[in-house]
Motif scaffolding. Structure first.
Motif, PDB file in Angstrom:
ATOM      1  N   ALA A   1      61.309   7.471  66.131  1.00 28.24           N
ATOM      2  CA  ALA A   1      62.424   6.530  65.939  1.00 28.24           C
ATOM      3  C   ALA A   1      63.309   6.434  67.180  1.00 28.24           C
ATOM      4  N   ASP A   2      63.781   5.232  67.435  1.00 27.33           N
ATOM      5  CA  ASP A   2      64.759   4.991  68.502  1.00 27.33           C
ATOM      6  C   ASP A   2      66.160   4.782  67.934  1.00 27.33           C
ATOM      7  N   ILE A   3      66.230   4.234  66.731  1.00 30.37           N
ATOM      8  CA  ILE A   3      67.505   3.912  66.084  1.00 30.37           C
ATOM      9  C   ILE A   3      67.434   4.430  64.653  1.00 30.37           C
ATOM     10  N   ILE A   4      68.456   5.181  64.233  1.00 28.70           N
ATOM     11  CA  ILE A   4      68.503   5.735  62.881  1.00 28.70           C
ATOM     12  C   ILE A   4      69.834   5.352  62.246  1.00 28.70           C
ATOM     13  N   PHE A   5      69.776   4.701  61.089  1.00 27.57           N
ATOM     14  CA  PHE A   5      70.968   4.352  60.325  1.00 27.57           C
ATOM     15  C   PHE A   5      70.981   5.197  59.051  1.00 27.57           C
ATOM     16  N   CYS A   6      72.025   5.991  58.853  1.00 26.12           N
ATOM     17  CA  CYS A   6      72.174   6.811  57.649  1.00 26.12           C
ATOM     18  C   CYS A   6      73.247   6.178  56.777  1.00 26.12           C
ATOM     19  N   THR A   7      72.876   5.762  55.555  1.00 24.84           N
ATOM     20  CA  THR A   7      73.799   4.993  54.722  1.00 24.84           C
ATOM     21  C   THR A   7      73.933   5.590  53.321  1.00 24.84           C
ATOM     22  N   THR A   8      73.830   6.919  53.200  1.00 27.64           N
ATOM     23  CA  THR A   8      73.855   7.555  51.883  1.00 27.64           C
ATOM     24  C   THR A   8      75.038   8.523  51.759  1.00 27.64           C
ATOM     25  N   PRO A   9      75.617   8.658  50.564  1.00 28.78           N
ATOM     26  CA  PRO A   9      76.694   9.626  50.340  1.00 28.78           C
ATOM     27  C   PRO A   9      76.137  11.021  50.084  1.00 28.78           C
TER      28      PRO A   9
ATOM     29  N   GLY B   1      77.361   6.547  55.604  1.00 28.99           N
ATOM     30  CA  GLY B   1      77.323   6.736  54.162  1.00 28.99           C
ATOM     31  C   GLY B   1      78.248   7.817  53.641  1.00 28.99           C
ATOM     32  N   SER B   2      78.475   8.861  54.424  1.00 26.32           N
ATOM     33  CA  SER B   2      79.318   9.973  53.987  1.00 26.32           C
ATOM     34  C   SER B   2      80.772   9.688  54.354  1.00 26.32           C
ATOM     35  N   TYR B   3      81.676   9.956  53.416  1.00 26.06           N
ATOM     36  CA  TYR B   3      83.082   9.599  53.625  1.00 26.06           C
ATOM     37  C   TYR B   3      84.054  10.660  53.099  1.00 26.06           C
ATOM     38  N   ARG B   4      83.518  11.842  52.727  1.00 24.24           N
ATOM     39  CA  ARG B   4      84.365  12.940  52.269  1.00 24.24           C
ATOM     40  C   ARG B   4      84.003  14.204  53.029  1.00 24.24           C
ATOM     41  N   PRO B   5      84.926  15.164  53.099  1.00 24.25           N
ATOM     42  CA  PRO B   5      84.648  16.412  53.823  1.00 24.25           C
ATOM     43  C   PRO B   5      83.464  17.198  53.282  1.00 24.25           C
ATOM     44  N   ASP B   6      83.123  17.009  52.008  1.00 29.53           N
ATOM     45  CA  ASP B   6      81.997  17.763  51.438  1.00 29.53           C
ATOM     46  C   ASP B   6      80.656  17.055  51.634  1.00 29.53           C
ATOM     47  N   MET B   7      80.667  15.915  52.292  1.00 25.18           N
ATOM     48  CA  MET B   7      79.433  15.167  52.509  1.00 25.18           C
ATOM     49  C   MET B   7      78.939  15.345  53.936  1.00 25.18           C
ATOM     50  N   GLN B   8      77.628  15.227  54.127  1.00 28.93           N
ATOM     51  CA  GLN B   8      77.071  15.259  55.475  1.00 28.93           C
ATOM     52  C   GLN B   8      75.686  14.627  55.468  1.00 28.93           C
ATOM     53  N   GLU B   9      75.449  13.744  56.413  1.00 30.94           N
ATOM     54  CA  GLU B   9      74.155  13.077  56.498  1.00 30.94           C
ATOM     55  C   GLU B   9      73.248  13.712  57.547  1.00 30.94           C
ATOM     56  N   ILE B  10      73.812  14.400  58.526  1.00 30.77           N
ATOM     57  CA  ILE B  10      73.004  15.137  59.500  1.00 30.77           C
ATOM     58  C   ILE B  10      73.594  16.525  59.695  1.00 30.77           C
ATOM     59  N   ASP B  11      72.808  17.424  60.262  1.00 30.35           N
ATOM     60  CA  ASP B  11      73.272  18.801  60.416  1.00 30.35           C
ATOM     61  C   ASP B  11      74.118  18.965  61.680  1.00 30.35           C
ATOM     62  N   SER B  12      74.741  20.121  61.805  1.00 31.87           N
ATOM     63  CA  SER B  12      75.662  20.369  62.922  1.00 31.87           C
ATOM     64  C   SER B  12      74.938  20.403  64.262  1.00 31.87           C
TER      65      SER B  12
END
Length: 383
Positions: A232-240, A269-280
């Protein structure tokens, strides 16, 4: 007062001319640049007023969010209600500076569209700075996580903004087959007819059931998701999501442990402190010593309060650059020598967007102008 229902807005957005799409793009980019300029000015004249969003939860578990904003020329209020098991419902109300009601718009499509449009602004800044690179000549592979409206609009807009002639394939990844199949039957089948040169694929993957955290990571040959992301060249993450959707290792060469290419990764997709779409590890990659990537955000202040990925990685304000700042800086200094020469460790460009009411108001106001021009919608003369 102008009234735009969801049917009106869907019809307009699905049939946007290039002129109207550029108008919406430039209106949003300009407002983000004005927001950043005000935030960075030592003695700002406050033109944009944007109190922190407020919310309450009823005894039935229904959440309502209220988001007011003013850019001095207009005032807007977005109200969205989230009921368990139901799609978000809401409206955007826009007023003239003196208080006259300008319009009321259904919020469903606008919320998804304006967020995807913000991702495209950041993507265009990335692409325009790589226009001389060898990789620019290659067709891109796009991956989208999610199967809702946000995913749909990221697919639709990347085809328009980047251009179908520059895209080889788009793969939509979702944890549930039902929503993925619905997207396949509807949106993707329609887009196949419009863009026959682009390959549209779907992939079912549940991050909750993943073994990423155990160190048992499949090779690109045996793991379909890793194989897809490796190319992949472009990744869109749109999930909570509350779990990372993939491991940083999925983006690296097994032998060298280095990124095999530079990528643009949008997290919306993530919009709260307890959410995360990718790792640190993925978040911190652009900040690694010698890295030539960036972490781009819509708002430093909002992201450092609401973005779980940034909070978990202990990212500071100094590590972030606002997309409005990059838009102002212009072509020569936008993101900086991306993809030129060898790919550096941590060279990814990450865009994190938690959304602002300013974005809804500006896009909503521009849509009213377009609707009037097209004769779509309803004028209420004696409100």
């Amino acid at each position: 007062m102008y009234l735009l229902t969801n049917t009106h807005i869907t019809a307009i957005l699905h049939n946007l001319s290039t002129i109207h799409l550029n108008h919406l793009h430039d209106a949003l980019a300009t407002s983000l640049a004005q927001f950043s300029a005000q935030q960075n000015s030592p003695n700002p004249t406050t033109e944009i007023h944007q109190p922190q969003r407020s919310h309450f939860v009823t005894s039935r578990g229904i959440t309502t969010l209220t988001m007011p904003v003013s850019d001095t020329s207009s005032t807007g209020v977005k109200v969205v209600t989230l009921a368990p098991g139901s799609a978000a419902q809401g409206a955007i109300t826009i007023y003239e500076a003196e208080g006259a009601l300008l319009g009321v718009l259904n919020a469903e499509q606008i919320t998804a569209f304006r967020t995807a449009l913000a991702s495209m602004i950041a993507l265009k800044l990335h692409v325009r700075d790589t226009h001389n690179s060898d990789s620019e000549k290659e067709k891109k592979s796009v991956v989208v996580f999610g199967a809702g409206k946000q995913a749909e609009w990221h697919v639709r807009l990347v085809l328009r903004v980047l251009g179908a002639e520059h895209i080889a394939r788009i793969t939509v990844v979702n944890r549930g087959r039902e929503r993925l199949s619905a997207l396949e039957r509807g949106v993707l089948n329609d887009l196949r007819g419009v863009y026959p040169s682009v390959r549209f694929e779907t992939l079912e993957h549940d991050p909750n059931a993943s073994t990423m955290g155990s160190g048992n990571i499949g090779s690109p040959d045996s793991d379909p998701l890793r194989l897809t992301l490796f190319g992949a060249d472009i990744i869109f993450c749109t999930t909570p999501s509350i779990f990372p959707l993939f491991s940083d290792a999925y983006l690296k060469d097994e032998t060298t442990g280095r990124y095999n290419k530079q990528r643009f990764i949008a997290l919306i997709g993530s919009y709260r402190p307890d959410m995360q779409e990718i790792d640190s590890d993925t978040i911190l990659g652009p900040l690694a010593k010698g890295g030539n990537g960036k972490i781009v955000v819509d708002s430093r202040e909002a992201c450092l309060v609401e973005a779980g990925e940034l909070l978990r990685a202990r990212v500071s304000a100094g590590d972030l650059v606002e997309v409005g700042e990059l838009w102002t800086q212009g072509r020569e200094n936008a993101i900086g020598n991306l993809n030129r020469g060898s790919v550096e460790e941590g060279g990814n460009v990450i865009f994190k967007c938690v959304g602002m009411a300013l974005m809804d108001m500006v896009v909503g106001k521009a849509l009213i102008e377009i609707a009037r021009e097209l004769g779509v919608g309803m004028e209420v003369t004696d409100f």
